[in-house]
Design an enzyme around this catalytic site. Structure first.
Site, PDB file in Angstrom:
ATOM      1  N   LYS A  98       7.044  14.366 -14.487  1.00 43.08           N
ATOM      2  CA  LYS A  98       5.631  14.109 -14.253  1.00 43.08           C
ATOM      3  C   LYS A  98       4.976  13.673 -15.570  1.00 43.08           C
ATOM      4  O   LYS A  98       5.548  13.818 -16.630  1.00 43.08           O
ATOM      5  CB  LYS A  98       4.944  15.373 -13.722  1.00 43.08           C
ATOM      6  N   GLU A 107      -1.177  19.915 -15.548  1.00 41.17           N
ATOM      7  CA  GLU A 107      -0.411  20.016 -14.294  1.00 41.17           C
ATOM      8  C   GLU A 107       0.591  21.165 -14.376  1.00 41.17           C
ATOM      9  O   GLU A 107       0.766  21.922 -13.424  1.00 41.17           O
ATOM     10  CB  GLU A 107       0.321  18.698 -14.015  1.00 41.17           C
TER      11      GLU A 107
HETATM   12  C1  5RP Z   1       0.097  12.383 -13.557  1.00 41.37           C
HETATM   13  C2  5RP Z   1       1.311  12.651 -12.754  1.00 41.37           C
HETATM   14  C3  5RP Z   1       1.401  12.043 -11.401  1.00 41.37           C
HETATM   15  O1  5RP Z   1       1.620  13.045 -10.465  1.00 41.37           O
HETATM   16  C4  5RP Z   1       2.530  11.064 -11.376  1.00 41.37           C
HETATM   17  O2  5RP Z   1       2.343  10.132 -12.428  1.00 41.37           O
HETATM   18  C5  5RP Z   1       2.623  10.349 -10.034  1.00 41.37           C
HETATM   19  O3  5RP Z   1       1.530   9.511  -9.882  1.00 41.37           O
HETATM   20  P1  5RP Z   1       1.341   8.577  -8.612  1.00 41.37           P
HETATM   21  O4  5RP Z   1       1.065   9.473  -7.455  1.00 41.37           O
HETATM   22  O5  5RP Z   1       0.176   7.690  -8.983  1.00 41.37           O
HETATM   23  O6  5RP Z   1       2.619   7.792  -8.456  1.00 41.37           O
HETATM   24  O7  5RP Z   1       2.222  13.334 -13.147  1.00 41.37           O
HETATM   25  O8  5RP Z   1       0.208  12.913 -14.858  1.00 41.37           O
END
Ligand code: 5RP
Length: 225
Positions: A98, A107
């Site tokens: 992530k 997160e």
């Molecule tokens: C943000 C994250 C998001 O959950 C990850 O980048 C996925 O993003 P998306 O749903 O736009 O594909 O970790 O820091």
């Protein structure tokens, strides 16, 4: 179905899963990114039943508030019943990468404070081995060059994410060309480099459930202990 429709479908499936907790007056953790945004927008229909949410980024907090959904600080509540968030990659064990949206540290904190972590993603995110997606690492600004040198020694190719400052005032290094055979060990090793706040591997606290949007509908993968 296109990718946006897959995201909408997994968000809808997540709504059904969190509804009982919402109706029980539980606090819900909310992630960051385009898939989490689909979830937030669908959550708006339940806003009168939602006691409060905890957001993993300023952007998500703002979006929640724009729908009239209450957002509170993590320090103001106890354990969160359920956390819903997207991912850049997941393996079959529901270990994740992530941080594509630079929100990895918050997160990880909200995930750690939550009883259940539901990950929502389209099927392109499911991989056999983590690492094709460059691993985001949040770093204290003055340690940027030092941390990059340590990452080079580990065999990866660290790239400074220009122009990005996290909600915590730090910078992001993305680690390219670094396939991850042992995610828990790698998570611990990178977090052990002085100056690293945290890295985007969610292996020590993986997701509990992965709702995966596929052309054949939403598939549910459950973590096996
Ligand atoms: C943000 C994250 C998001 O959950 C990850 O980048 C996925 O993003 P998306 O749903 O736009 O594909 O970790 O820091």
């Amino acid at each position: 179905m296109n990718q946006q429709q897959l995201k909408e479908a997994v968000a809808a499936a997540a709504i059904e899963r969190v509804k009982p907790a919402i109706l029980d007056g539980e606090i819900i953790g909310i992630g960051t990114g385009s898939t989490a945004n689909c979830f937030i927008d669908q959550l708006a229909a339940l806003k009168d039943d939602i006691k409060a949410t905890v957001a993993s980024s300023e952007a998500s907090a703002q979006r929640l508030r724009s729908h009239g959904i209450e957002v509170i600080e993590l320090n103001s509540c106890g354990q969160i019943a359920v956390y819903v968030d997207g991912a850049d990659e997941s393996n079959q064990r529901l270990e994740l990468i992530k941080g594509g949206g630079a929100a990895l540290t918050r997160e990880k904190i909200v995930a750690a404070a939550s009883k259940q972590f539901i990950c929502i993603a389209d099927e392109s995110k499911l991989v056999d081995q983590l690492g094709a997606f460059p691993l985001p690492i949040e770093v204290i600004p003055m340690a940027r060059s030092y941390v990059a040198r340590e990452l080079l020694k580990m065999g990866g190719n660290p790239v400074y994410r220009e122009g990005v400052v996290t909600d915590n005032g730090n910078v992001i290094i993305d680690l390219y060309d670094f396939m991850i055979a042992t995610p828990q060990k790698t998570e611990e090793t990178i977090n052990g480099i002085t100056g690293v706040v945290t890295n985007g591997l969610f292996a020590l606290r993986p997701a509990d459930v992965l709702l995966l949007g596929t052309a054949d509908g939403v598939k549910t993968l459950q973590r096996e202990d």
